[in-house]
Design a protein around this motif. Structure first.
Motif, mmCIF file in Angstrom:
data_model
loop_
_atom_site.group_PDB
_atom_site.id
_atom_site.type_symbol
_atom_site.label_atom_id
_atom_site.label_comp_id
_atom_site.label_asym_id
_atom_site.label_seq_id
_atom_site.Cartn_x
_atom_site.Cartn_y
_atom_site.Cartn_z
ATOM 1 N N GLU A 1 0.857 -1.183 0.000
ATOM 2 C CA GLU A 1 0.000 0.000 0.000
ATOM 3 C C GLU A 1 0.891 1.231 0.000
ATOM 4 O O GLU A 1 1.882 1.288 0.735
ATOM 5 N N VAL A 2 0.549 2.201 -0.824
ATOM 6 C CA VAL A 2 1.306 3.442 -0.905
ATOM 7 C C VAL A 2 0.442 4.569 -0.360
ATOM 8 O O VAL A 2 -0.687 4.764 -0.810
ATOM 9 N N THR A 3 0.995 5.294 0.602
ATOM 10 C CA THR A 3 0.327 6.456 1.169
ATOM 11 C C THR A 3 1.214 7.666 0.908
ATOM 12 O O THR A 3 2.406 7.636 1.225
ATOM 13 N N THR A 4 0.628 8.701 0.327
ATOM 14 C CA THR A 4 1.399 9.891 -0.004
ATOM 15 C C THR A 4 0.880 11.074 0.793
ATOM 16 O O THR A 4 -0.325 11.325 0.836
ATOM 17 N N ALA B 1 6.067 12.935 2.745
ATOM 18 C CA ALA B 1 6.693 11.672 2.333
ATOM 19 C C ALA B 1 5.705 10.743 1.661
ATOM 20 O O ALA B 1 4.490 10.874 1.821
ATOM 21 N N SER B 2 6.265 9.786 0.941
ATOM 22 C CA SER B 2 5.494 8.634 0.470
ATOM 23 C C SER B 2 5.893 7.465 1.358
ATOM 24 O O SER B 2 7.077 7.282 1.655
ATOM 25 N N ARG C 1 9.219 3.210 -9.003
ATOM 26 C CA ARG C 1 8.204 4.186 -9.422
ATOM 27 C C ARG C 1 8.112 5.327 -8.415
ATOM 28 O O ARG C 1 8.063 6.502 -8.789
ATOM 29 N N GLU C 2 8.119 4.989 -7.143
ATOM 30 C CA GLU C 2 8.050 6.031 -6.117
ATOM 31 C C GLU C 2 9.268 6.940 -6.165
ATOM 32 O O GLU C 2 9.149 8.147 -6.023
ATOM 33 N N VAL C 3 10.455 6.373 -6.387
ATOM 34 C CA VAL C 3 11.671 7.184 -6.499
ATOM 35 C C VAL C 3 11.558 8.128 -7.694
ATOM 36 O O VAL C 3 11.912 9.311 -7.600
ATOM 37 N N ARG C 4 11.052 7.643 -8.826
ATOM 38 C CA ARG C 4 10.897 8.493 -10.020
ATOM 39 C C ARG C 4 9.932 9.649 -9.766
ATOM 40 O O ARG C 4 10.068 10.717 -10.372
ATOM 41 N N LEU C 5 8.970 9.455 -8.877
ATOM 42 C CA LEU C 5 8.029 10.532 -8.540
ATOM 43 C C LEU C 5 8.671 11.597 -7.654
ATOM 44 O O LEU C 5 8.097 12.659 -7.445
ATOM 45 N N ALA C 6 9.868 11.303 -7.124
ATOM 46 C CA ALA C 6 10.677 12.244 -6.336
ATOM 47 C C ALA C 6 9.923 12.865 -5.158
ATOM 48 O O ALA C 6 9.830 14.088 -5.043
ATOM 49 N N PRO C 7 9.415 12.042 -4.243
ATOM 50 C CA PRO C 7 8.780 12.612 -3.060
ATOM 51 C C PRO C 7 9.841 13.263 -2.165
ATOM 52 O O PRO C 7 11.039 12.976 -2.309
ATOM 53 N N PRO C 8 9.436 14.122 -1.234
ATOM 54 C CA PRO C 8 10.409 14.722 -0.318
ATOM 55 C C PRO C 8 11.172 13.662 0.485
ATOM 56 O O PRO C 8 12.326 13.849 0.839
ATOM 57 N N ALA D 1 10.983 6.977 11.565
ATOM 58 C CA ALA D 1 11.714 7.030 10.300
ATOM 59 C C ALA D 1 11.659 8.440 9.712
ATOM 60 O O ALA D 1 12.675 8.958 9.228
ATOM 61 N N LEU D 2 10.496 9.064 9.756
ATOM 62 C CA LEU D 2 10.364 10.431 9.244
ATOM 63 C C LEU D 2 11.198 11.408 10.071
ATOM 64 O O LEU D 2 11.857 12.293 9.514
#
Length: 122
Positions: free
Chosen positions: A13-16, A20-21, A43-50, A111-112
């Motif tokens: 599951e991906v939460t954005t 962060a993602s 895919r998440e890395v390519r979206l470049a989240p903070p 982690a955040l």
């Protein structure tokens, strides 16, 4: 967003959020799912989240190949952390001597917080 899987496969599951993602995994992370997990994290890395957090707190088995995927993600240029200090994750990390290069935090919140401190430590 819930990533569908056959009933015997783990659930991702991906939460954005603005900060962060978070990719949450549930179940066994064995060789059968490494391709899907690798594609999802890429895919998440390519979206470049903070920041990007992999939450493994509900993982019941973790293959060494999954650790390679996590290491690749950690070096992909997006601030990255792993959460969930369960035995299924920590045992292979310890067996391979990866504690210093793939630190695992207790929770997503920790982690955040750790990701916010990392730039200050450099």
């Amino acid at each position: 967003m819930l990533i569908p899987a056959p009933s015997s496969c783990p659930i991702f599951e991906v939460t954005t959020t603005p900060e962060a993602s978070v990719v949450t995994a549930t179940g066994d992370l064995d060789l059968a799912v490494t391709g899907r997990l690798g594609e999802l994290l890429s895919r998440e890395v390519r979206l470049a989240p903070p920041a990007l957090v992999f939450d493994a707190s509900a993982v019941t088995f973790c293959s060494a190949r999954v650790l390679t995927i996590l290491l690749d993600t950690a070096s992909a240029g997006v601030p990255f952390a792993v959460a969930g200090r369960g035995r299924a994750l920590l045992r292979p990390i310890a067996a391979l001597g990866l504690e210093l290069v793939l630190p695992v935090q207790w929770s997503v919140d920790e982690a955040l917080a750790w990701l916010k401190l990392v730039p200050q430590l450099r």
